[in-house]
Design a protein around this motif. Structure first.
Motif, PDB file in Angstrom:
ATOM      1  N   ARG A   1       8.358  15.028  -1.397  1.00 29.23           N
ATOM      2  CA  ARG A   1       8.430  13.740  -2.096  1.00 29.23           C
ATOM      3  C   ARG A   1       8.277  13.932  -3.607  1.00 29.23           C
ATOM      4  O   ARG A   1       8.836  13.170  -4.390  1.00 29.23           O
ATOM      5  CB  ARG A   1       7.372  12.779  -1.557  1.00 29.23           C
ATOM      6  CG  ARG A   1       7.608  12.282  -0.122  1.00 29.23           C
ATOM      7  CD  ARG A   1       8.841  11.383  -0.043  1.00 29.23           C
ATOM      8  NE  ARG A   1       8.748  10.306  -1.004  1.00 29.23           N
ATOM      9  CZ  ARG A   1       8.097   9.166  -0.808  1.00 29.23           C
ATOM     10  NH1 ARG A   1       7.519   8.930   0.355  1.00 29.23           N
ATOM     11  NH2 ARG A   1       8.042   8.243  -1.750  1.00 29.23           N
TER      12      ARG A   1
ATOM     13  N   SER B   1       0.822  -1.221   0.000  1.00 27.78           N
ATOM     14  CA  SER B   1       0.000   0.000   0.000  1.00 27.78           C
ATOM     15  C   SER B   1       0.852   1.266   0.000  1.00 27.78           C
ATOM     16  O   SER B   1       2.012   1.238   0.415  1.00 27.78           O
ATOM     17  CB  SER B   1      -0.890   0.027   1.254  1.00 27.78           C
ATOM     18  OG  SER B   1      -1.680  -1.125   1.310  1.00 27.78           O
TER      19      SER B   1
ATOM     20  N   HIS C   1      14.444   3.155   1.585  1.00 31.75           N
ATOM     21  CA  HIS C   1      13.384   3.994   0.996  1.00 31.75           C
ATOM     22  C   HIS C   1      14.048   5.285   0.519  1.00 31.75           C
ATOM     23  O   HIS C   1      13.895   6.348   1.137  1.00 31.75           O
ATOM     24  CB  HIS C   1      12.314   4.260   2.047  1.00 31.75           C
ATOM     25  CG  HIS C   1      11.038   4.826   1.523  1.00 31.75           C
ATOM     26  ND1 HIS C   1      10.839   5.167   0.193  1.00 31.75           N
ATOM     27  CD2 HIS C   1       9.865   5.122   2.154  1.00 31.75           C
ATOM     28  CE1 HIS C   1       9.612   5.635   0.040  1.00 31.75           C
ATOM     29  NE2 HIS C   1       9.004   5.624   1.206  1.00 31.75           N
TER      30      HIS C   1
ATOM     31  N   GLU D   1      10.466   2.226  -2.259  1.00 37.40           N
ATOM     32  CA  GLU D   1      10.651   1.581  -0.966  1.00 37.40           C
ATOM     33  C   GLU D   1      10.742   0.094  -1.210  1.00 37.40           C
ATOM     34  O   GLU D   1       9.784  -0.570  -1.597  1.00 37.40           O
ATOM     35  CB  GLU D   1       9.584   1.852   0.096  1.00 37.40           C
ATOM     36  CG  GLU D   1       9.986   1.199   1.428  1.00 37.40           C
ATOM     37  CD  GLU D   1       9.119   1.586   2.647  1.00 37.40           C
ATOM     38  OE1 GLU D   1       8.330   2.538   2.566  1.00 37.40           O
ATOM     39  OE2 GLU D   1       9.265   0.915   3.672  1.00 37.40           O
TER      40      GLU D   1
ATOM     41  N   PRO E   1       2.757   7.230   6.856  1.00 37.84           N
ATOM     42  CA  PRO E   1       1.709   7.504   7.840  1.00 37.84           C
ATOM     43  C   PRO E   1       2.220   7.305   9.257  1.00 37.84           C
ATOM     44  O   PRO E   1       3.106   6.471   9.477  1.00 37.84           O
ATOM     45  CB  PRO E   1       0.629   6.471   7.499  1.00 37.84           C
ATOM     46  CG  PRO E   1       1.390   5.318   6.907  1.00 37.84           C
ATOM     47  CD  PRO E   1       2.523   5.932   6.151  1.00 37.84           C
TER      48      PRO E   1
HETATM   49  N1   CP Z   1       6.212   7.829   3.384  1.00 36.62           N
HETATM   50  C1   CP Z   1       5.676   6.999   2.484  1.00 36.62           C
HETATM   51  O1   CP Z   1       6.359   6.305   1.732  1.00 36.62           O
HETATM   52  O2   CP Z   1       4.300   7.034   2.452  1.00 36.62           O
HETATM   53  P1   CP Z   1       3.404   5.970   1.693  1.00 36.62           P
HETATM   54  O3   CP Z   1       3.663   4.628   2.318  1.00 36.62           O
HETATM   55  O4   CP Z   1       1.993   6.456   1.905  1.00 36.62           O
HETATM   56  O5   CP Z   1       3.782   5.972   0.251  1.00 36.62           O
END
Ligand code: CP
Length: 318
Positions: free
Chosen positions: A302, A46, A147, A142, A276
């Protein structure tokens, strides 16, 4: 740059920050680079920020963008070679990857650690299969151990907010109800170590990260001592890395939650988190809603990190 999976791929960090600054100030200046080029974003897990910011980055560069959630609508993929495919997975990743590669010019991949096999996770099997078999430039959105688009955005944000040349940056573990991968803290450490900042990592005993990422960082087990005079507090949970506890939650000690009392020990530090975030587990409402919280501009950056990386890959393709 052909592939982007870690800090080394971006090259000189000062030059990368200059490029990011240009991208931020001129978001639509390079649309010619992406004309008739297709960006494919593959998600095994997700996402909110990565999905939206990377799409936006591609569109800013004039690219067409395709997004695929592997677990929602695609065939279930077998990832092990040599398996007799008589189960519930009708397609092998070794066919799926070159097929996906044939439909695009650049591929982004999100594939988290699965915590079933440390060696499998830390060998980045899925990401490396995309690099090996897609025939296209691949960037990490990621992966199991890093990441990098998040860390690049974190660095851009620190550079924008820092009040002194060499700020004290503290990465702090904080409690969480689920076992989370080490990708964000590993990667953050790797990028901080590429700067000359004072960099401290604080966590309870048993949460030591892989030394290949923590490098020259100071590790301090006393969170309050670590917070003293900090200019930036970067909170994140991670599950244990060291054997025999790989992937396990060792404690969920709420005394590690970032609160106003601890922030008062700092040099009026800014609060950061990749999001999150679990409020009142990782950080209190008061801290994340305070003027010192920069989680929203951090997330906004980002787009800048993704666009800077995509632009470099597109330049290589010209
Ligand atoms: N920080 C980040 O990668 O958020 P998501 O997992 O929502 O992409």
């Amino acid at each position: 740059m052909r592939h982007f999976t870690c800090v080394q791929d971006i090259g000189d960090i000062r030059s990368a920050l200059e490029k990011a600054k240009y991208v931020k100030e001129n978001p639509y200046a390079d649309q010619h680079l992406g004309k008739n080029k297709t960006l494919m974003l593959i998600f095994f897990n997700s996402s909110l920020r990565t999905r939206l910011s990377t799409q936006k980055a591609g569109m800013n560069l004039g690219m067409n963008v395709i997004v695929l959630d592997i677990n929602q609508g695609a065939w279930k993929l077998e990832t092990e070679r040599g398996v007799v495919m008589d189960g519930d997975k009708p397609e092998h990743i070794l066919e799926a990857i070159p097929v996906m590669g044939s439909y695009c010019d650049i591929i982004g991949v999100r594939s988290f650690a699965q915590f079933e096999n440390k060696e499998y996770d830390y060998n980045e099997v899925i990401l490396n299969q995309f690099i090996q078999y897609s025939g296209k430039p691949v960037f990490s959105m990621e992966a199991a151990t890093r990441h990098p688009l998040q860390s690049f955005a974190d660095l851009i944000t620190i550079e924008e907010y820092k009040k002194k040349e060499r700020p004290k940056v503290v990465l702090t573990w904080a409690p969480h109800p689920r076992a989370l991968p080490q990708a964000v803290p590993n990667s953050f450490a790797e990028w901080m170590n590429a700067t000359d900042y004072e960099f401290v990592i604080t966590h309870p005993e048993g949460y030591e990260l892989d030394a290949q990422f923590t490098g020259k960082a100071t590790v301090e087990y006393d969170q309050k001592k670590a917070f003293k005079d900090a200019d930036f507090i970067y909170a994140k949970n991670w599950a244990a890395y060291q054997d025999p506890n790989y992937g396990k939650i060792l404690n969920s000690d709420r005394s590690w939650t970032v609160d106003t009392q601890k922030m008062a020990l700092t040099n009026n530090a800014y609060f950061m988190h990749c999001l999150p975030v679990r409020r009142n587990m990782i950080v209190t409402d008061e801290v994340i809603e305070s003027p010192q919280s920069i989680v929203i501009p951090e997330a906004a950056n980002r787009v800048v990190s993704a666009q800077t990386v995509l632009k470099e890959i597109l330049l290589e393709l010209q």
